[in-house]
Each structure stands twice: as C-alpha cells, then as structure tokens.
Design a protein around this motif. Structure first.
Motif, PDB file in Angstrom:
ATOM      1  N   VAL A  21     -10.665  -5.071   4.724  1.00 32.87           N
ATOM      2  CA  VAL A  21     -10.605  -3.692   4.979  1.00 32.87           C
ATOM      3  C   VAL A  21     -11.553  -3.423   6.156  1.00 32.87           C
ATOM      4  CG1 VAL A  21     -10.178  -3.052   2.651  1.00 32.87           C
ATOM      5  CG2 VAL A  21     -12.520  -3.046   3.440  1.00 32.87           C
ATOM      6  N   VAL A  22     -11.162  -2.067   7.004  1.00 31.52           N
ATOM      7  CA  VAL A  22     -11.947  -1.736   8.082  1.00 31.52           C
ATOM      8  C   VAL A  22     -12.188  -0.227   7.340  1.00 31.52           C
ATOM      9  CG1 VAL A  22     -11.939  -0.911  10.295  1.00 31.52           C
ATOM     10  CG2 VAL A  22     -11.007  -3.091   9.863  1.00 31.52           C
ATOM     11  N   LEU A  55      -9.652   2.504   6.899  1.00 38.40           N
ATOM     12  CA  LEU A  55      -8.863   2.840   8.032  1.00 38.40           C
ATOM     13  C   LEU A  55      -7.482   1.872   8.105  1.00 38.40           C
ATOM     14  CD1 LEU A  55     -11.691   3.255  10.642  1.00 38.40           C
ATOM     15  CD2 LEU A  55     -10.197   4.839   9.344  1.00 38.40           C
ATOM     16  N   SER A  56      -7.720   0.611   7.629  1.00 35.66           N
ATOM     17  CA  SER A  56      -6.615  -0.368   7.593  1.00 35.66           C
ATOM     18  C   SER A  56      -6.958  -1.578   6.620  1.00 35.66           C
ATOM     19  CB  SER A  56      -6.623  -1.081   8.836  1.00 35.66           C
ATOM     20  OG  SER A  56      -7.591  -2.083   9.220  1.00 35.66           O
ATOM     21  N   THR A  57      -6.092  -2.192   5.870  1.00 34.88           N
ATOM     22  CA  THR A  57      -6.229  -3.462   4.905  1.00 34.88           C
ATOM     23  C   THR A  57      -5.090  -4.420   5.593  1.00 34.88           C
ATOM     24  OG1 THR A  57      -4.187  -2.463   3.647  1.00 34.88           O
ATOM     25  CG2 THR A  57      -6.683  -1.824   3.196  1.00 34.88           C
ATOM     26  N   LEU A  58      -5.729  -5.668   4.946  1.00 31.34           N
ATOM     27  CA  LEU A  58      -4.892  -6.866   5.369  1.00 31.34           C
ATOM     28  C   LEU A  58      -5.202  -7.881   4.187  1.00 31.34           C
ATOM     29  CD1 LEU A  58      -3.302  -8.610   7.375  1.00 31.34           C
ATOM     30  CD2 LEU A  58      -5.380  -9.726   8.021  1.00 31.34           C
ATOM     31  N   SER A  59      -4.090  -8.316   3.477  1.00 30.63           N
ATOM     32  CA  SER A  59      -4.092  -9.179   2.470  1.00 30.63           C
ATOM     33  C   SER A  59      -3.548 -10.370   3.060  1.00 30.63           C
ATOM     34  CB  SER A  59      -3.497  -8.719   1.140  1.00 30.63           C
ATOM     35  OG  SER A  59      -3.452  -9.660   0.267  1.00 30.63           O
ATOM     36  N   CYS A  78      -7.200  -7.543  11.043  1.00 28.08           N
ATOM     37  CA  CYS A  78      -7.448  -5.966  10.319  1.00 28.08           C
ATOM     38  C   CYS A  78      -7.864  -5.264  11.243  1.00 28.08           C
ATOM     39  CB  CYS A  78      -8.293  -6.327   9.023  1.00 28.08           C
ATOM     40  SG  CYS A  78      -8.269  -4.945   7.847  1.00 28.08           S
ATOM     41  N   VAL A  79      -8.964  -5.558  12.129  1.00 24.49           N
ATOM     42  CA  VAL A  79      -9.554  -4.602  13.112  1.00 24.49           C
ATOM     43  C   VAL A  79      -8.473  -4.025  14.059  1.00 24.49           C
ATOM     44  CG1 VAL A  79     -11.086  -4.744  15.037  1.00 24.49           C
ATOM     45  CG2 VAL A  79     -11.808  -5.612  12.875  1.00 24.49           C
TER      46      VAL A  79
END
Length: 399
Positions: free
Chosen positions: A99-100, A108-112, A136-137
C-alpha cells in the motif's frame, strides 16, 4: 540527580502533539494541551514548528466561511496529508501486499501479488519486493523520489533498529540485513518490522484499538506473533526485537521442551493430518488453512482434534499474557481463525479456565479477520510513526 535529555524530551513532546492531532484532529491548541498534559506555551511552540514544516494545517471555525457559527474564529489544527508519502508491505510466504499512504495513513493505492516467495534466494525475494514497491508507487501516480520511507512487514524475529532479520520462515538464511539491501535498491529509507507489530499498529491507528493506549495482539499465521502496545507505544525487546510467540515454552522436562509452535503453529495443525494430493498442493501454495477449513466443516476428526489442541494451547498462553499485562483488549488475528468453532471454542474455554479469578473480565477478547491490506497499512503506520518522531526541516524529514 541525572536530568532528562532535553533533545529527547523535545522529540517525545513533538511526537505526542503530532499524534494527538492525527488521532483527534481537527483539534484546537487548548484541547491538545489537555490531552497531552503539556503546557499551552509548549504546545504553541511545537505547533508553530509543525506549521513551519508543513506537517499540519490550520482550519478556522466560526468565521464567515462557516455559516451558522458566530463569534471569534477558532483555529483548529489537522494533519497535512501531502506532507509525506510512505509504502507499507506485508510479505508472506505465498503472497505480498503493498500500500501507498499519505501522511495521515489514508491509502492511495494497493497492490496484491499472489506469488510464492519463501525459500527463494535472497536476491530473488529482493527483486520481487522491489518490483511490488515500484508498481504500487506508480499506481499512486508517484515516483520513488516522492516516497519518504518504506516499511516491510515480515514474519519472524526482527531487529527493528537495525533492520536485521534474525530468522524468518521466508528466508533460507539467518541474520539477513534486508533493510540495507532494500534501501540500496529503492533509494528510499527502508525499515523491516515484524508483521505482528505492523498489524498491532494497524489496529491501534485504524481498527479495534483506535481509542486505546494499551492493548495486546496475537497473530496466528505461519509463525505465531505477539504485539504489545503500552502507553501508545509498541513494546520491543533489546535492540528493538520482535517477539516470536511460538518459541514460548509450555513445558520442559526429561521428555524435552514443548514450545507453543509445536502445538499451535500452522505446521503442527496442518501436519496432524495425512495429506492427500489436494491438501498437499493447498499447503504448498499457502492455502492450507483454507482447505483445512473445508475439511473441518466436513468433520475431519484429525484436523478437528488438531484445531482443538492448538486452540487450547493458545488459550493457556493468552491467559498467561493477560496475567502479565492485564490489557483492556486482546485482538486475535491470523489464518488459524479459519479453523472456525473447534479452534475458537477451545481457545476461549482454555482461557477462561486458566486466567486468574482476579483478572476475569479485565481483558476483552476480539477475533478479527484482518485483511492483508490492513497488515500492509500497519507497516505503513510503522513508517509514519518513525517520521512523526523524526526532526524535520522545511525540506523534509532529517533521517
């Protein structure tokens, strides 16, 4: 008589004010003084510095911009979400979550990434983590130059201060200086934290313990972790060490030493049943507990007995922890909760039997199915906590 280090006291007071604004803002200076027990003069000086550094913002109440409110404008303070950006991550054996967040901890954003990383060479794991952070960034519309700090939450015994991983089920090696490796790769200060500590801070900042200064969390994942929050701070051991609850000794004698992990660890639970092809494959892919849940519902006696044994061992351990700390709240999280009623009922029964009569009813037990995103957000909170404690200038944190 030895006096307190004035720089340390200033840092403590600064963090106290900033964290109070985070938890209760928008908030006035007089309210900050009341909540922190600092003088209004001290609060005014600290908030002036925080305003200069752009970490907090003012909001006026009672002027012409707020209809229906009369009188002299009241200056309220709140965090500036644009003051910093951080990345938090949960790194598990079979998946990674990133997560950011902004300076307030808002995502602000997520990545799995459902990818198996355990037992890979360190270089491969570092490559995967680096790619996850960078992706993610970018998804947040940022670049790594915009990121002030990264925190990676991993299972195992972690030295928070040095970033050294003493042991982790994810790594083949021991005493890995992973923080230095990832800082070099990312070009951003990178911290390594116990995943149990990260999810503890997540519940303190965003979850069930938001209004508490003291609580205990037990994580029941691939490893068994412990988080202790005391007076609004995570309790760590020497060198900032995390706690591997699975190493706790249940009994010792001529037959050998019995540790909690041998009764309640994931391997102990799943290994209690002879694995058929599907079960073995589920375990290999990190989905053993989900498959075990299906088997428990189908009344698989081997797994039910293993779940009861594990629940009883955790319940006794929990009673001992409550005896030591007497926390108002204990949160239990992790994949073992997927075992359902046999595990949870055995835990509660053992706890009620073992907790001292004088402490019955002191601690509330909460079972929480914390998402991977919450764990990662907790790692981000660890990074933010570090930034809140850091001295700042108008150009950013002086780390």
């Amino acid at each position: 008589m030895k006096t307190a280090d004035p720089e340390l006291m200033r840092a403590i007071n600064r963090f106290s004010v900033l964290d109070t604004v985070r938890r209760h803002g928008p908030i006035s200076r007089i309210e900050i003084s009341g909540r922190t027990q600092l003088s209004t003069t001290t609060v005014s000086a600290i908030t002036a510095s925080l305003l200069d550094d752009g970490l907090i913002l003012t909001r006026h109440e009672g002027d012409i911009r707020t209809e229906g409110v009369r009188g002299r404008p009241r200056v309220m303070l709140k965090l500036n979400p644009e003051a910093a950006r951080v990345v938090g991550a949960k790194i598990a054996a079979s998946r990674m979550m990133f997560v950011v967040t902004d300076f307030c901890g808002d995502v602000l954003s997520t990545l799995s990434l459902p990818i198996r990383v355990d037992r890979q060479p360190i270089g491969v794991i570092a490559d995967l983590v680096e790619d996850g952070v960078r992706r993610c960034v970018v998804d947040a519309g940022l670049s790594l130059e915009d990121v002030d700090m990264v925190c990676l939450g991993l299972p195992g015994v972690i030295e928070h201060r040095t970033g050294r991983i003493r042991s982790s089920p994810i790594f083949r090696e021991i005493n890995v200086d992973f923080a230095d490796e990832m800082t070099r790769r990312l070009g951003a200060p990178t911290m390594i934290e116990s995943d149990a500590h990260a999810v503890t801070l997540a519940h303190h900042w965003f979850g069930s313990a938001r209004d508490l200064n003291d609580m205990v969390l037990i994580s029941l994942e691939q490893t068994l972790g412990l988080g202790v929050l005391h007076d609004n701070q995570l309790f760590r051991g020497a060198g900032g060490l995390s706690h591997n609850l699975g190493d706790l000794v249940l009994s010792a004698g001529s037959a050998g030493t019995v540790r909690l992990a041998s009764q309640a660890g994931e391997n102990a639970i799943l290994g209690a049943r002879s694995a058929d092809g599907r079960f073995a494959e589920a375990i290999r892919l990190g989905r053993g507990m989900q498959h075990a849940q299906t088997l428990v519902k189908a009344e698989d006696n081997e797994l039910i007995n293993a779940a009861i044994r594990a629940g009883s061992a955790v319940g006794v351990t929990l009673a001992n922890i409550v005896t030591l700390f007497a926390p108002p709240l204990v949160i239990i999280v992790g994949s073992s909760l997927e075992l359902g009623a046999p595990f949870i009922n055995a835990l509660q029964d053992a706890y009620e039997t073992a907790v001292p009569p004088s402490l019955k009813g002191v601690a509330e037990l909460v079972f929480h199915n914390s998402s991977d995103e919450l764990w990662a957000q907790g790692a981000a909170a660890v990074a933010l906590h570090e930034l809140y404690e850091s001295p700042w200038s108008t150009t950013g944190p002086a780390l």
